[in-house]
Enzyme design. Structure first.
Site, PDB file in Angstrom:
ATOM      1  N   HIS A 108      24.149  74.751 -47.454  1.00 13.72           N
ATOM      2  CA  HIS A 108      24.832  73.901 -48.446  1.00 13.72           C
ATOM      3  C   HIS A 108      23.955  73.917 -49.699  1.00 13.72           C
ATOM      4  CE1 HIS A 108      27.782  72.401 -45.614  1.00 13.72           C
ATOM      5  NE2 HIS A 108      26.822  72.145 -44.759  1.00 13.72           N
TER       6      HIS A 108
ATOM      7  N   ASP B 192      28.361  76.591 -48.902  1.00 15.95           N
ATOM      8  CA  ASP B 192      29.115  76.142 -50.083  1.00 15.95           C
ATOM      9  C   ASP B 192      28.120  75.946 -51.214  1.00 15.95           C
ATOM     10  OD1 ASP B 192      28.043  73.631 -49.320  1.00 15.95           O
ATOM     11  OD2 ASP B 192      29.966  72.839 -48.655  1.00 15.95           O
TER      12      ASP B 192
ATOM     13  N   GLU C  44      27.469  77.379 -42.940  1.00 13.65           N
ATOM     14  CA  GLU C  44      28.193  76.320 -43.664  1.00 13.65           C
ATOM     15  C   GLU C  44      28.077  76.509 -45.173  1.00 13.65           C
ATOM     16  OE1 GLU C  44      27.290  72.390 -42.132  1.00 13.65           O
ATOM     17  OE2 GLU C  44      27.160  73.134 -40.084  1.00 13.65           O
TER      18      GLU C  44
ATOM     19  N   GLU D 249      20.980  70.238 -36.250  1.00 11.16           N
ATOM     20  CA  GLU D 249      20.126  69.382 -37.091  1.00 11.16           C
ATOM     21  C   GLU D 249      19.206  68.463 -36.292  1.00 11.16           C
ATOM     22  OE1 GLU D 249      22.566  67.200 -39.822  1.00 11.16           O
ATOM     23  OE2 GLU D 249      23.425  69.003 -40.709  1.00 11.16           O
TER      24      GLU D 249
ATOM     25  N   ASN E 235      21.586  75.298 -34.908  1.00  8.23           N
ATOM     26  CA  ASN E 235      22.114  75.239 -36.269  1.00  8.23           C
ATOM     27  C   ASN E 235      21.352  74.188 -37.073  1.00  8.23           C
ATOM     28  OD1 ASN E 235      24.244  76.127 -38.106  1.00  8.23           O
ATOM     29  ND2 ASN E 235      25.083  74.050 -37.944  1.00  8.23           N
TER      30      ASN E 235
HETATM   31  C1  XIL Z   1      30.913  67.318 -42.065  1.00  2.94           C
HETATM   32  C2  XIL Z   1      32.405  67.531 -42.218  1.00  2.94           C
HETATM   33  O1  XIL Z   1      32.625  68.517 -43.206  1.00  2.94           O
HETATM   34  C3  XIL Z   1      33.099  66.248 -42.598  1.00  2.94           C
HETATM   35  O2  XIL Z   1      34.501  66.404 -42.540  1.00  2.94           O
HETATM   36  C4  XIL Z   1      32.676  65.113 -41.665  1.00  2.94           C
HETATM   37  O3  XIL Z   1      33.191  63.903 -42.145  1.00  2.94           O
HETATM   38  C5  XIL Z   1      31.170  65.004 -41.541  1.00  2.94           C
HETATM   39  O4  XIL Z   1      30.630  66.265 -41.162  1.00  2.94           O
HETATM   40  N1  XIL Z   1      26.364  69.628 -41.489  1.00  2.94           N
HETATM   41  C6  XIL Z   1      27.147  69.908 -40.388  1.00  2.94           C
HETATM   42  C7  XIL Z   1      28.606  69.638 -40.428  1.00  2.94           C
HETATM   43  O5  XIL Z   1      26.647  70.498 -39.421  1.00  2.94           O
HETATM   44  O6  XIL Z   1      29.124  69.281 -39.168  1.00  2.94           O
HETATM   45  C8  XIL Z   1      28.957  68.572 -41.444  1.00  2.94           C
HETATM   46  O7  XIL Z   1      30.368  68.506 -41.517  1.00  2.94           O
HETATM   47  C9  XIL Z   1      28.329  68.881 -42.773  1.00  2.94           C
HETATM   48  C10 XIL Z   1      26.823  68.922 -42.670  1.00  2.94           C
END
Ligand code: XIL
Length: 352
Positions: free
Chosen positions: A235, A266, A264, A151, A199
């Site tokens: 996400h 969801d 990631e 990011e 990423n």
């Molecule tokens: C999130 C985790 O799921 C949580 O447990 C933590 O508190 C914060 O980070 N993008 C990412 C992940 O690359 O590392 C993040 O994970 C969610 C958003």
């Protein structure tokens, strides 16, 4: 497919040989299609029998959700703590699963001593190079792919303010993507065998941000910066997501010679006052999962699909949305597979 009591699903699958047998488990479908299907995991949950059984039966890849981030590994200044990450690796080894590493450079989830340390660029540069080298060498041969930088761009595609870039940065402030390139070069030196990924969030479809990601990665490839792939976080919170732009983005990224991993995934849903999602939303969610999986498996360069957790019992969406959204994953809070699970198995089984 049949949804017997979750704890007996595997037994039923292995014992049933009639035409009415349930379809493949997700992991079996993934192995047959030769695609990696992974999930983010929390090591402290591995002692929960239902959690670890579902994990090992259903996935062929894991990624520590937080256990390899700076705030875990570098909790204390001057020391490395690999205990939590090692637990994930041991579990993966015991169950023949691949491990993705996440993440080496990010402006979030850093320990206070780093974030508030008032380091000079020279000190930050040394700290980052040492971190990348030490962590990657520790997991060399065990972690096959790393999110090296996470990011780094904002929604307009500009390089974000961060301790590593310009606050004060590692000595490459105001030189655009040069600090990102530097991190990849250090990572390649540390573990030349590991696959190195950039990423990113919210650059999955076609927009200013994904255009900037594409331009950066094209430049890196043209100048032989060591990078192997791009992680599309995915996400999702829109039930009507149009996946055609995602397929187009995957196509242009893979045309650069990069692998794409969905990292990631969801699909969060609104929850009612008792914390439940509507059944109609679960069905629409399944279609979103289906179309995203299809967009990946139809492109040979899209080699892994990973969800951000697997049971609605444990998901970052709850705290992230202050309890207003949830039910984002493949299994419900009792580890029962949801419609999204069946959709994912079906689409993976149809991989060309
Ligand atoms: C999130 C985790 O799921 C949580 O447990 C933590 O508190 C914060 O980070 N993008 C990412 C992940 O690359 O590392 C993040 O994970 C969610 C958003």
């Amino acid at each position: 497919m049949l949804n017997p009591c979750p704890n007996f699903r595997w037994l039923v699958l292995f014992l049933t040989t009639t035409a009415a047998a349930p379809s493949l488990l997700l992991r079996q479908a993934a192995d047959q299609a030769q695609v990696l299907v992974g999930t983010a995991v929390r090591p402290y949950l591995l002692s929960d029998a239902a959690y670890s059984a579902t994990l090992s039966h259903e996935f062929n890849m894991v990624e520590p959700e937080d256990a390899m981030k700076w705030w875990t590994v570098r909790h204390t200044a001057g020391a490395f703590d690999f205990r939590e990450g090692d637990q994930v690796v041991q579990f993966a080894l015991a169950h023949r699963m691949k491990v993705r590493g996440h993440c080496l450079v990010w402006d979030h989830n850093n320990p206070d001593w780093l974030a508030q340390g008032h380091f000079t660029p020279t000190q930050l540069s040394q700290l980052l190079q040492e971190h990348i080298a030490t962590v990657m060498k520790h997991y060399s041969g065990q972690v096959f792919a790393w999110d090296v930088v996470n990011e780094a761009l904002d929604e307009n595609g500009h390089v974000k303010n961060s301790p590593w870039y310009n606050q004060p940065g590692v000595g490459l402030s105001d030189k655009g993507t040069a600090y990102i390139e530097q991190a990849f070069r250090w990572a390649h030196e540390a573990d030349p065998q590991a696959l190195l990924f950039y990423n990113e969030a919210e650059g999955e479809g076609l927009n200013h941000k994904s255009d900037a990601i594409y331009a950066m990665l094209k430049d890196f490839k043209q100048r032989s910066v060591p990078i192997d792939g791009v992680g599309l976080q995915m996400h999702v919170s829109q039930p009507d997501l149009d996946t055609a732009p995602i397929a187009a983005n995957i196509a242009r990224l893979t045309a650069l010679g990069l692998q794409v991993h969905i990292t990631e995934l969801d699909v969060s849903l609104p929850l009612d006052s008792s914390g439940h999602a509507q059944h109609s939303d679960l069905l629409r969610q399944a279609e979103v999962y289906r179309r995203i999986v299809r967009a990946c498996v139809q492109n040979r360069g899209c080699t892994a699909i990973q969800t951000w957790g697997f049971t609605d019992k444990y998901s970052w969406i709850g705290s992230h949305s202050h309890g207003t959204r949830g039910a984002a994953l493949l299994f419900d809070r009792t580890y029962k597979p949801k419609p999204a699970y069946d959709a994912m198995v079906e689409e993976i089984s149809r991989k060309p």
